[in-house]
Motif scaffolding. Structure first.
Motif, PDB file in Angstrom:
ATOM      1  N   LYS A   1      32.995 -41.132  38.420  1.00 49.02           N
ATOM      2  CA  LYS A   1      32.200 -41.863  37.261  1.00 49.02           C
ATOM      3  C   LYS A   1      31.677 -43.168  37.699  1.00 49.02           C
ATOM      4  CE  LYS A   1      33.403 -42.022  32.584  1.00 49.02           C
ATOM      5  NZ  LYS A   1      33.224 -43.463  31.961  1.00 49.02           N
ATOM      6  N   LEU A   2      30.556 -43.385  37.295  1.00 45.73           N
ATOM      7  CA  LEU A   2      30.053 -44.813  37.584  1.00 45.73           C
ATOM      8  C   LEU A   2      30.475 -46.025  36.323  1.00 45.73           C
ATOM      9  CD1 LEU A   2      26.242 -44.368  38.600  1.00 45.73           C
ATOM     10  CD2 LEU A   2      28.175 -44.258  39.931  1.00 45.73           C
ATOM     11  N   GLU A   3      30.878 -47.038  36.733  1.00 45.99           N
ATOM     12  CA  GLU A   3      31.141 -48.140  35.809  1.00 45.99           C
ATOM     13  C   GLU A   3      30.204 -49.155  36.112  1.00 45.99           C
ATOM     14  OE1 GLU A   3      35.213 -49.077  35.748  1.00 45.99           O
ATOM     15  OE2 GLU A   3      35.707 -47.517  34.417  1.00 45.99           O
ATOM     16  N   TYR A   4      29.560 -49.922  35.159  1.00 43.61           N
ATOM     17  CA  TYR A   4      28.684 -50.937  35.511  1.00 43.61           C
ATOM     18  C   TYR A   4      29.145 -52.359  35.072  1.00 43.61           C
ATOM     19  CZ  TYR A   4      25.727 -47.040  35.150  1.00 43.61           C
ATOM     20  OH  TYR A   4      24.983 -45.702  35.438  1.00 43.61           O
ATOM     21  N   GLU A   5      30.399 -52.637  34.674  1.00 37.54           N
ATOM     22  CA  GLU A   5      30.823 -53.840  34.161  1.00 37.54           C
ATOM     23  C   GLU A   5      32.338 -54.174  34.882  1.00 37.54           C
ATOM     24  OE1 GLU A   5      31.739 -53.764  30.264  1.00 37.54           O
ATOM     25  OE2 GLU A   5      29.540 -53.764  29.645  1.00 37.54           O
ATOM     26  N   ARG A   6      32.680 -55.402  35.480  1.00 41.97           N
ATOM     27  CA  ARG A   6      33.649 -55.994  35.873  1.00 41.97           C
ATOM     28  C   ARG A   6      34.032 -57.245  35.173  1.00 41.97           C
ATOM     29  NH1 ARG A   6      36.018 -53.557  40.304  1.00 41.97           N
ATOM     30  NH2 ARG A   6      34.748 -52.412  41.764  1.00 41.97           N
ATOM     31  N   THR A   7      35.437 -57.410  35.112  1.00 40.02           N
ATOM     32  CA  THR A   7      35.778 -58.564  34.373  1.00 40.02           C
ATOM     33  C   THR A   7      36.559 -59.478  35.380  1.00 40.02           C
ATOM     34  OG1 THR A   7      37.681 -57.616  33.523  1.00 40.02           O
ATOM     35  CG2 THR A   7      35.701 -57.532  32.083  1.00 40.02           C
ATOM     36  N   PHE A   8      36.587 -60.584  35.226  1.00 42.01           N
ATOM     37  CA  PHE A   8      37.331 -61.690  36.187  1.00 42.01           C
ATOM     38  C   PHE A   8      38.910 -61.305  35.664  1.00 42.01           C
ATOM     39  CE2 PHE A   8      33.432 -64.183  35.826  1.00 42.01           C
ATOM     40  CZ  PHE A   8      33.219 -64.564  36.918  1.00 42.01           C
ATOM     41  N   LYS A   9      39.449 -61.261  37.082  1.00 41.65           N
ATOM     42  CA  LYS A   9      41.163 -61.113  36.884  1.00 41.65           C
ATOM     43  C   LYS A   9      41.691 -62.498  37.199  1.00 41.65           C
ATOM     44  CE  LYS A   9      40.772 -56.765  36.412  1.00 41.65           C
ATOM     45  NZ  LYS A   9      39.303 -56.500  36.649  1.00 41.65           N
ATOM     46  N   GLY A  10      42.907 -62.709  37.047  1.00 41.11           N
ATOM     47  CA  GLY A  10      43.841 -63.773  37.052  1.00 41.11           C
ATOM     48  C   GLY A  10      43.655 -64.195  38.429  1.00 41.11           C
ATOM     49  N   PHE A  11      43.626 -63.199  39.693  1.00 46.11           N
ATOM     50  CA  PHE A  11      43.602 -63.914  40.860  1.00 46.11           C
ATOM     51  C   PHE A  11      42.212 -64.129  41.547  1.00 46.11           C
ATOM     52  CE2 PHE A  11      43.483 -58.950  40.971  1.00 46.11           C
ATOM     53  CZ  PHE A  11      42.359 -58.572  41.208  1.00 46.11           C
TER      54      PHE A  11
ATOM     55  N   ASP B   1      26.845 -69.460  31.906  1.00 49.83           N
ATOM     56  CA  ASP B   1      25.998 -69.568  30.583  1.00 49.83           C
ATOM     57  C   ASP B   1      26.518 -70.821  29.543  1.00 49.83           C
ATOM     58  OD1 ASP B   1      23.979 -67.972  31.123  1.00 49.83           O
ATOM     59  OD2 ASP B   1      25.124 -66.213  30.171  1.00 49.83           O
ATOM     60  N   GLY B   2      27.313 -71.731  30.391  1.00 48.05           N
ATOM     61  CA  GLY B   2      28.068 -72.690  29.755  1.00 48.05           C
ATOM     62  C   GLY B   2      29.465 -72.566  29.291  1.00 48.05           C
ATOM     63  N   LYS B   3      29.774 -71.312  29.141  1.00 48.94           N
ATOM     64  CA  LYS B   3      31.209 -70.938  28.848  1.00 48.94           C
ATOM     65  C   LYS B   3      32.272 -71.133  30.091  1.00 48.94           C
ATOM     66  CE  LYS B   3      29.889 -68.130  25.141  1.00 48.94           C
ATOM     67  NZ  LYS B   3      29.921 -66.585  24.476  1.00 48.94           N
ATOM     68  N   VAL B   4      33.246 -71.619  29.825  1.00 49.62           N
ATOM     69  CA  VAL B   4      34.176 -71.695  30.934  1.00 49.62           C
ATOM     70  C   VAL B   4      34.625 -70.342  31.434  1.00 49.62           C
ATOM     71  CG1 VAL B   4      36.623 -72.552  31.580  1.00 49.62           C
ATOM     72  CG2 VAL B   4      35.128 -73.950  30.149  1.00 49.62           C
ATOM     73  N   VAL B   5      34.827 -69.930  32.904  1.00 52.26           N
ATOM     74  CA  VAL B   5      35.162 -68.614  33.156  1.00 52.26           C
ATOM     75  C   VAL B   5      36.674 -68.455  32.947  1.00 52.26           C
ATOM     76  CG1 VAL B   5      35.543 -67.375  35.309  1.00 52.26           C
ATOM     77  CG2 VAL B   5      33.382 -68.480  34.898  1.00 52.26           C
TER      78      VAL B   5
ATOM     79  N   GLY C   1      39.165 -62.114  32.023  1.00 50.99           N
ATOM     80  CA  GLY C   1      38.685 -61.110  30.944  1.00 50.99           C
ATOM     81  C   GLY C   1      37.188 -61.264  30.686  1.00 50.99           C
ATOM     82  N   MET C   2      36.676 -62.273  31.173  1.00 52.77           N
ATOM     83  CA  MET C   2      35.147 -62.542  30.948  1.00 52.77           C
ATOM     84  C   MET C   2      34.382 -61.694  31.859  1.00 52.77           C
ATOM     85  SD  MET C   2      32.957 -66.080  31.387  1.00 52.77           S
ATOM     86  CE  MET C   2      33.569 -66.874  30.171  1.00 52.77           C
ATOM     87  N   LYS C   3      33.278 -61.232  31.379  1.00 56.34           N
ATOM     88  CA  LYS C   3      32.371 -60.094  32.271  1.00 56.34           C
ATOM     89  C   LYS C   3      31.689 -60.970  33.459  1.00 56.34           C
ATOM     90  CE  LYS C   3      31.391 -56.915  28.658  1.00 56.34           C
ATOM     91  NZ  LYS C   3      30.248 -56.189  27.852  1.00 56.34           N
ATOM     92  N   LYS C   4      31.813 -60.365  34.661  1.00 52.90           N
ATOM     93  CA  LYS C   4      31.170 -61.033  35.773  1.00 52.90           C
ATOM     94  C   LYS C   4      29.843 -60.804  35.547  1.00 52.90           C
ATOM     95  CE  LYS C   4      35.032 -60.537  38.999  1.00 52.90           C
ATOM     96  NZ  LYS C   4      35.452 -60.212  40.327  1.00 52.90           N
ATOM     97  N   PRO C   5      28.953 -62.038  36.132  1.00 53.30           N
ATOM     98  CA  PRO C   5      27.498 -61.648  36.044  1.00 53.30           C
ATOM     99  C   PRO C   5      26.811 -60.872  37.122  1.00 53.30           C
ATOM    100  CG  PRO C   5      28.275 -63.699  37.023  1.00 53.30           C
ATOM    101  CD  PRO C   5      29.526 -63.154  36.573  1.00 53.30           C
ATOM    102  N   GLY C   6      25.696 -60.500  36.941  1.00 53.84           N
ATOM    103  CA  GLY C   6      24.924 -59.865  37.951  1.00 53.84           C
ATOM    104  C   GLY C   6      25.332 -58.358  38.156  1.00 53.84           C
ATOM    105  N   PRO C   7      24.602 -57.530  38.969  1.00 55.41           N
ATOM    106  CA  PRO C   7      24.858 -56.017  38.853  1.00 55.41           C
ATOM    107  C   PRO C   7      26.337 -56.051  39.698  1.00 55.41           C
ATOM    108  CG  PRO C   7      23.359 -56.883  40.766  1.00 55.41           C
ATOM    109  CD  PRO C   7      23.533 -58.139  39.840  1.00 55.41           C
ATOM    110  N   GLN C   8      27.104 -55.073  38.802  1.00 54.58           N
ATOM    111  CA  GLN C   8      28.615 -54.866  39.083  1.00 54.58           C
ATOM    112  C   GLN C   8      29.090 -53.495  39.138  1.00 54.58           C
ATOM    113  OE1 GLN C   8      30.838 -57.318  39.803  1.00 54.58           O
ATOM    114  NE2 GLN C   8      29.403 -59.039  39.225  1.00 54.58           N
ATOM    115  N   THR C   9      28.185 -52.807  39.451  1.00 55.43           N
ATOM    116  CA  THR C   9      28.142 -51.233  39.458  1.00 55.43           C
ATOM    117  C   THR C   9      29.064 -50.993  40.391  1.00 55.43           C
ATOM    118  OG1 THR C   9      25.954 -51.027  38.628  1.00 55.43           O
ATOM    119  CG2 THR C   9      27.091 -49.012  39.332  1.00 55.43           C
TER     120      THR C   9
END
Length: 341
Positions: free
Chosen positions: A124-134, A186-190, A193-201
């Motif tokens: 299965k393809l996934e297109y998003e990744r989120t920032f983790k605590g590490f 985009d001005g928001k602190v990383v 849980g925040m989505k990572k920018p750019g292609p993350q497939t």
């Protein structure tokens, strides 16, 4: 390219069924219409429903003990550079996965060669990744966020009259810390849980421990790399050639898509770094000028600060003087999962 193989978790908090894992892989489909949902696929079919995946994996566990994994998870993580090279095309990535699974099957060390048709898997393809605590960005931002939280608590104590202090000064300190937080999107602190920018497939693959006949065990987690043992008085081949699999999967991408892989992107480089950092850095500093420049750029993109060095790269001994300095910054990046080496 980073590929990992993980066995099914079987402690008290995890089910014997594959249903929990399949449900997890459905997370990106939540709230989407059927025509927008990403479906499972295998070697020959697309749009396989999750219920069928659970039924097929759970029903293919003959003679496996309760404490033995029933399936393995393979994760294929192309870099953003690799994704951009193929224009982040899901069709090309699916084509690549199907070729990789041929390499996976061929990596089993058996008397009778294993083909992909013997493997029961669903991808299965996934297109998003989120920032983790590490993640490096989260960890570096957290230093400032912790100080801000501490000051906010102090301000509340001052306002309640519990301690003496200047709330206005503390507010100014908070404003200064907020301005100094290094990582924003985009001005928001990383934050976690925040989505990572750019292609993350990336690709998740659930592969059965048993072959399609439900008779033979095919374990990529075997402690035997490629060996022989006596079974019923007969010598038989056993094991899984992990190095071969990782190396071939990487070369498969390069061949299919005419991708020119830099030294620092390669599996062999990552392996060399782990086993002999001196050879790794000597090789890195001995690359042709254009390749070395590209390598440093890739490492910089990954968050590794490359110190400025004036070293005659044709002299290995002189190059090795920089190893300790390089290794220090690489280890920091590695520990924060900011670079795949």
């Amino acid at each position: 390219m980073y590929i990992s193989i993980t066995k099914q978790h079987l402690d008290t908090t995890f089910s014997q069924s594959s249903s929990d894992f399949v449900d997890y892989l459905e997370k990106e489909n939540e709230g989407k219409g059927l025509d927008q949902q990403e479906q499972f696929f295998d070697q020959n079919h697309d749009r396989i429903p999750p219920e069928q995946v659970v039924k097929e994996i759970d029903g293919n566990t003959a003679k496996l003990k309760k404490q033995e994994p029933k399936f393995y998870s393979i994760t294929i993580n192309p870099s953003q550079r690799e994704l951009n090279h193929i224009n982040n095309d899901p069709k090309l990535l699916k084509e690549y996965v199907r070729e990789v699974m041929k390499d996976y099957a061929a990596s089993f060390h058996r008397d009778n060669p294993v083909s992909v048709d013997s493997i029961k898997y669903y991808a299965k393809l996934e297109y998003e990744r989120t920032f983790k605590g590490f993640d490096r960005q989260v960890k570096e931002n957290q230093v400032y966020r912790a100080q801000i939280v501490k000051l906010e608590n102090e301000i509340r104590k001052v306002e309640r009259g519990e301690v003496a202090g200047n709330a206005k000064t503390m507010q100014n300190d908070i404003a200064m810390l907020n301005a100094q937080i290094p990582h924003r999107i985009d001005g928001k602190v990383v934050v976690q849980g925040m989505k990572k920018p750019g292609p993350q497939t990336h690709v998740h693959i659930i592969v059965s421990r048993k072959d399609v006949s439900n008779r033979f065990s095919l374990s990529p987690g075997s402690k035997y790399m490629a060996s022989e043992s006596k079974l019923n008085g007969k010598m038989v081949k056993r094991g899984f050639r992990r190095d071969q699999f990782y190396d071939n999967a990487e070369k498969r991408f390069d061949t299919m898509f005419k991708y020119k892989r830099n030294f620092v992107e390669s599996y062999q480089a990552r392996k060399t770094y782990i086993h002999d950092p001196k050879i790794y850095f000597a090789h890195l500093l001995g690359l042709p000028t254009n390749e070395r420049s590209a390598a440093f750029k890739l490492m910089g993109t990954a968050g590794v600060h490359i110190p400025k060095l004036n070293i005659p790269t044709n002299k290995v001994e002189a190059a090795l003087q920089a190893i300790k300095q390089f290794k220090k910054v690489i280890d920091v990046a590695k520990s924060s999962s900011s670079i795949g080496i």
